[in-house]
Design a protein around this motif. Structure first.
Motif, PDB file in Angstrom:
ATOM      1  N   GLY A   1      -2.078   2.199 -11.405  1.00  0.00           N
ATOM      2  CA  GLY A   1      -1.979   0.772 -11.116  1.00  0.00           C
ATOM      3  C   GLY A   1      -1.275   0.491  -9.806  1.00  0.00           C
ATOM      4  N   LEU A   2      -0.646   1.512  -9.218  1.00  0.00           N
ATOM      5  CA  LEU A   2       0.049   1.312  -7.945  1.00  0.00           C
ATOM      6  C   LEU A   2      -0.962   1.229  -6.807  1.00  0.00           C
ATOM      7  CD1 LEU A   2       2.956   3.869  -8.430  1.00  0.00           C
ATOM      8  CD2 LEU A   2       3.081   1.396  -8.625  1.00  0.00           C
ATOM      9  N   LEU A   3      -0.543   0.591  -5.705  1.00  0.00           N
ATOM     10  CA  LEU A   3      -1.404   0.462  -4.535  1.00  0.00           C
ATOM     11  C   LEU A   3      -1.118   1.608  -3.574  1.00  0.00           C
ATOM     12  CD1 LEU A   3      -0.827  -3.329  -3.779  1.00  0.00           C
ATOM     13  CD2 LEU A   3      -2.434  -2.322  -5.383  1.00  0.00           C
TER      14      LEU A   3
ATOM     15  N   VAL B   1      -8.935  -5.290   7.675  1.00  0.00           N
ATOM     16  CA  VAL B   1      -9.326  -4.200   8.561  1.00  0.00           C
ATOM     17  C   VAL B   1     -10.649  -3.675   8.029  1.00  0.00           C
ATOM     18  CG1 VAL B   1      -8.686  -1.891   9.361  1.00  0.00           C
ATOM     19  CG2 VAL B   1      -6.920  -3.609   9.016  1.00  0.00           C
ATOM     20  N   ASP B   2     -11.547  -3.282   8.920  1.00  0.00           N
ATOM     21  CA  ASP B   2     -12.859  -2.778   8.492  1.00  0.00           C
ATOM     22  C   ASP B   2     -12.674  -1.541   7.620  1.00  0.00           C
ATOM     23  OD1 ASP B   2     -15.558  -2.334   8.251  1.00  0.00           O
ATOM     24  OD2 ASP B   2     -15.750  -1.324  10.186  1.00  0.00           O
ATOM     25  N   PRO B   3     -13.106  -1.579   6.330  1.00  0.00           N
ATOM     26  CA  PRO B   3     -12.892  -0.429   5.431  1.00  0.00           C
ATOM     27  C   PRO B   3     -13.593   0.849   5.871  1.00  0.00           C
ATOM     28  CG  PRO B   3     -13.580  -2.371   4.192  1.00  0.00           C
ATOM     29  CD  PRO B   3     -13.716  -2.698   5.648  1.00  0.00           C
ATOM     30  N   SER B   4     -14.656   0.745   6.705  1.00  0.00           N
ATOM     31  CA  SER B   4     -15.355   1.957   7.145  1.00  0.00           C
ATOM     32  C   SER B   4     -14.474   2.804   8.068  1.00  0.00           C
ATOM     33  CB  SER B   4     -16.655   1.580   7.860  1.00  0.00           C
ATOM     34  OG  SER B   4     -16.354   0.831   9.028  1.00  0.00           O
ATOM     35  N   VAL B   5     -13.446   2.185   8.672  1.00  0.00           N
ATOM     36  CA  VAL B   5     -12.524   2.900   9.551  1.00  0.00           C
ATOM     37  C   VAL B   5     -11.546   3.754   8.743  1.00  0.00           C
ATOM     38  CG1 VAL B   5     -10.728   2.576  11.318  1.00  0.00           C
ATOM     39  CG2 VAL B   5     -12.696   1.044  11.243  1.00  0.00           C
ATOM     40  N   LEU B   6     -11.313   3.391   7.471  1.00  0.00           N
ATOM     41  CA  LEU B   6     -10.322   4.076   6.646  1.00  0.00           C
ATOM     42  C   LEU B   6     -10.752   5.518   6.379  1.00  0.00           C
ATOM     43  CD1 LEU B   6      -9.607   1.243   4.060  1.00  0.00           C
ATOM     44  CD2 LEU B   6      -8.339   1.770   6.130  1.00  0.00           C
ATOM     45  N   PRO B   7      -9.776   6.451   6.306  1.00  0.00           N
ATOM     46  CA  PRO B   7     -10.112   7.865   6.079  1.00  0.00           C
ATOM     47  C   PRO B   7     -10.562   8.119   4.634  1.00  0.00           C
ATOM     48  CG  PRO B   7      -7.744   7.560   6.040  1.00  0.00           C
ATOM     49  CD  PRO B   7      -8.344   6.229   6.421  1.00  0.00           C
ATOM     50  N   ASN B   8     -10.997   9.365   4.369  1.00  0.00           N
ATOM     51  CA  ASN B   8     -11.383   9.771   3.012  1.00  0.00           C
ATOM     52  C   ASN B   8     -10.119   9.846   2.154  1.00  0.00           C
ATOM     53  OD1 ASN B   8     -12.624  10.729   0.768  1.00  0.00           O
ATOM     54  ND2 ASN B   8     -13.090  12.751   1.592  1.00  0.00           N
ATOM     55  N   LEU B   9     -10.102   9.125   1.032  1.00  0.00           N
ATOM     56  CA  LEU B   9      -8.885   8.975   0.232  1.00  0.00           C
ATOM     57  C   LEU B   9      -8.945   9.712  -1.098  1.00  0.00           C
ATOM     58  CD1 LEU B   9      -8.559   5.148   0.842  1.00  0.00           C
ATOM     59  CD2 LEU B   9      -7.339   6.952   2.031  1.00  0.00           C
ATOM     60  N   ASP B  10      -9.919  10.615  -1.284  1.00  0.00           N
ATOM     61  CA  ASP B  10     -10.096  11.276  -2.581  1.00  0.00           C
ATOM     62  C   ASP B  10      -8.906  12.147  -2.967  1.00  0.00           C
ATOM     63  OD1 ASP B  10     -12.534  10.055  -2.789  1.00  0.00           O
ATOM     64  OD2 ASP B  10     -13.665  11.786  -2.023  1.00  0.00           O
ATOM     65  N   LYS B  11      -8.229  12.760  -1.979  1.00  0.00           N
ATOM     66  CA  LYS B  11      -7.131  13.671  -2.313  1.00  0.00           C
ATOM     67  C   LYS B  11      -5.863  12.932  -2.730  1.00  0.00           C
ATOM     68  CE  LYS B  11      -4.818  14.477   2.110  1.00  0.00           C
ATOM     69  NZ  LYS B  11      -4.351  15.491   3.035  1.00  0.00           N
ATOM     70  N   PHE B  12      -5.769  11.637  -2.447  1.00  0.00           N
ATOM     71  CA  PHE B  12      -4.562  10.881  -2.781  1.00  0.00           C
ATOM     72  C   PHE B  12      -4.656  10.341  -4.200  1.00  0.00           C
ATOM     73  CE2 PHE B  12      -4.856  10.484   1.882  1.00  0.00           C
ATOM     74  CZ  PHE B  12      -3.694  11.158   2.198  1.00  0.00           C
ATOM     75  N   THR B  13      -3.931  10.994  -5.107  1.00  0.00           N
ATOM     76  CA  THR B  13      -3.847  10.562  -6.499  1.00  0.00           C
ATOM     77  C   THR B  13      -2.373  10.412  -6.838  1.00  0.00           C
ATOM     78  OG1 THR B  13      -3.757  12.835  -7.268  1.00  0.00           O
ATOM     79  CG2 THR B  13      -5.952  11.835  -7.129  1.00  0.00           C
ATOM     80  N   ASP B  14      -2.074   9.988  -8.057  1.00  0.00           N
ATOM     81  CA  ASP B  14      -0.675   9.884  -8.479  1.00  0.00           C
ATOM     82  C   ASP B  14      -0.022  11.267  -8.481  1.00  0.00           C
ATOM     83  OD1 ASP B  14      -0.272   7.047  -9.053  1.00  0.00           O
ATOM     84  OD2 ASP B  14      -1.807   7.338 -10.571  1.00  0.00           O
ATOM     85  N   HIS B  15      -0.809  12.288  -8.811  1.00  0.00           N
ATOM     86  CA  HIS B  15      -0.271  13.653  -8.850  1.00  0.00           C
ATOM     87  C   HIS B  15       0.136  14.130  -7.456  1.00  0.00           C
ATOM     88  CE1 HIS B  15       0.411  17.590 -10.512  1.00  0.00           C
ATOM     89  NE2 HIS B  15      -0.310  18.121  -9.535  1.00  0.00           N
ATOM     90  N   TYR B  16      -0.545  13.667  -6.429  1.00  0.00           N
ATOM     91  CA  TYR B  16      -0.253  14.041  -5.032  1.00  0.00           C
ATOM     92  C   TYR B  16       1.183  13.638  -4.653  1.00  0.00           C
ATOM     93  CZ  TYR B  16      -0.579  13.920   0.098  1.00  0.00           C
ATOM     94  OH  TYR B  16      -0.345  14.109   1.439  1.00  0.00           O
ATOM     95  N   PHE B  17       1.676  12.545  -5.208  1.00  0.00           N
ATOM     96  CA  PHE B  17       2.991  12.018  -4.841  1.00  0.00           C
ATOM     97  C   PHE B  17       4.116  12.549  -5.710  1.00  0.00           C
ATOM     98  CE2 PHE B  17      -0.008   8.965  -3.158  1.00  0.00           C
ATOM     99  CZ  PHE B  17       0.495   8.752  -1.884  1.00  0.00           C
ATOM    100  N   LYS B  18       3.826  13.379  -6.720  1.00  0.00           N
ATOM    101  CA  LYS B  18       4.876  13.893  -7.606  1.00  0.00           C
ATOM    102  C   LYS B  18       5.452  15.166  -7.039  1.00  0.00           C
ATOM    103  CE  LYS B  18       3.999  11.278 -11.435  1.00  0.00           C
ATOM    104  NZ  LYS B  18       4.276  10.108 -11.658  1.00  0.00           N
TER     105      LYS B  18
ATOM    106  N   ARG C   1       1.825   5.837   1.249  1.00  0.00           N
ATOM    107  CA  ARG C   1       2.733   5.809   0.101  1.00  0.00           C
ATOM    108  C   ARG C   1       2.212   4.855  -0.960  1.00  0.00           C
ATOM    109  NH1 ARG C   1       8.318   4.676   1.699  1.00  0.00           N
ATOM    110  NH2 ARG C   1       8.608   3.785  -0.341  1.00  0.00           N
ATOM    111  N   ARG C   2       2.842   4.922  -2.157  1.00  0.00           N
ATOM    112  CA  ARG C   2       2.459   4.045  -3.258  1.00  0.00           C
ATOM    113  C   ARG C   2       3.360   2.819  -3.258  1.00  0.00           C
ATOM    114  NH1 ARG C   2       2.936   7.864  -8.317  1.00  0.00           N
ATOM    115  NH2 ARG C   2       4.951   8.185  -7.346  1.00  0.00           N
ATOM    116  N   LEU C   3       2.816   1.687  -3.738  1.00  0.00           N
ATOM    117  CA  LEU C   3       3.581   0.444  -3.775  1.00  0.00           C
ATOM    118  C   LEU C   3       3.086  -0.378  -4.952  1.00  0.00           C
ATOM    119  CD1 LEU C   3       5.520  -1.545  -2.160  1.00  0.00           C
ATOM    120  CD2 LEU C   3       3.455  -2.461  -1.171  1.00  0.00           C
ATOM    121  N   ASN C   4       4.033  -0.949  -5.707  1.00  0.00           N
ATOM    122  CA  ASN C   4       3.652  -1.856  -6.785  1.00  0.00           C
ATOM    123  C   ASN C   4       3.223  -3.174  -6.161  1.00  0.00           C
ATOM    124  OD1 ASN C   4       3.667  -3.683  -9.006  1.00  0.00           O
ATOM    125  ND2 ASN C   4       5.042  -2.296 -10.107  1.00  0.00           N
ATOM    126  N   GLN C   5       2.149  -3.787  -6.685  1.00  0.00           N
ATOM    127  CA  GLN C   5       1.635  -5.011  -6.072  1.00  0.00           C
ATOM    128  C   GLN C   5       2.583  -6.196  -6.206  1.00  0.00           C
ATOM    129  OE1 GLN C   5      -2.102  -6.361  -7.727  1.00  0.00           O
ATOM    130  NE2 GLN C   5      -1.585  -5.580  -9.743  1.00  0.00           N
TER     131      GLN C   5
END
Length: 128
Positions: free
Chosen positions: A81-83, A111-128, A97-101
């Motif tokens: 649920g975090l952003l 910002v144009d979303p097509s400019v954003l990088p591939n975000l598949d590797k960023f999960t909650d587990h990535y930040f633990k 980083r993660r942020l509560n809304q």
């Protein structure tokens, strides 16, 4: 608690009958009040609703924490649920980083979303 079973002990000597049954000792401590059993949690975990004003590429203003007052770009919502946000780091020093809304305000700037990088590797587990 369940009562303990009587214990059978062997006794030496010819005239003693060879065994004795010994009753369990009573506990030395009793609770003044019985401890109530905690109630079962019946609430179902529902996924967090994303605010309608927040879409990928939206510029947010962070309200609390180390980067309070900074404008950041929303990347995606994580399963917890975090952003997922970023500065980007090269521009204003806010890393991915993660942020509560609750702790951000959405602006109308996008910002144009097509400019954003591939975000598949960023999960909650990535930040633990």
């Amino acid at each position: 608690a369940a009562a303990a079973a009587p214990k059978v002990v062997s006794i030496g000597g010819g005239k003693n009958g060879s065994t004795r049954t010994i009753a369990p000792k009573a506990p030395k401590y009793y609770d003044a009040d019985p401890v109530p059993k905690p109630l079962k949690n019946r609430r179902v975990q529902k996924p967090t609703k994303l605010r309608t004003s927040i879409t990928p590429g939206t510029v947010l203003i962070v309200l609390a924490g180390r980067f309070a007052g900074k404008r950041v770009v929303f990347l995606k919502q994580l399963p917890s649920g975090l952003l997922l946000i970023t500065g980007p780091f090269k521009i204003n020093g806010v890393p991915i980083r993660r942020l509560n809304q609750v702790y951000c305000i959405a602006t109308s700037t996008k910002v144009d979303p097509s400019v954003l990088p591939n975000l598949d590797k960023f999960t909650d587990h990535y930040f633990k």
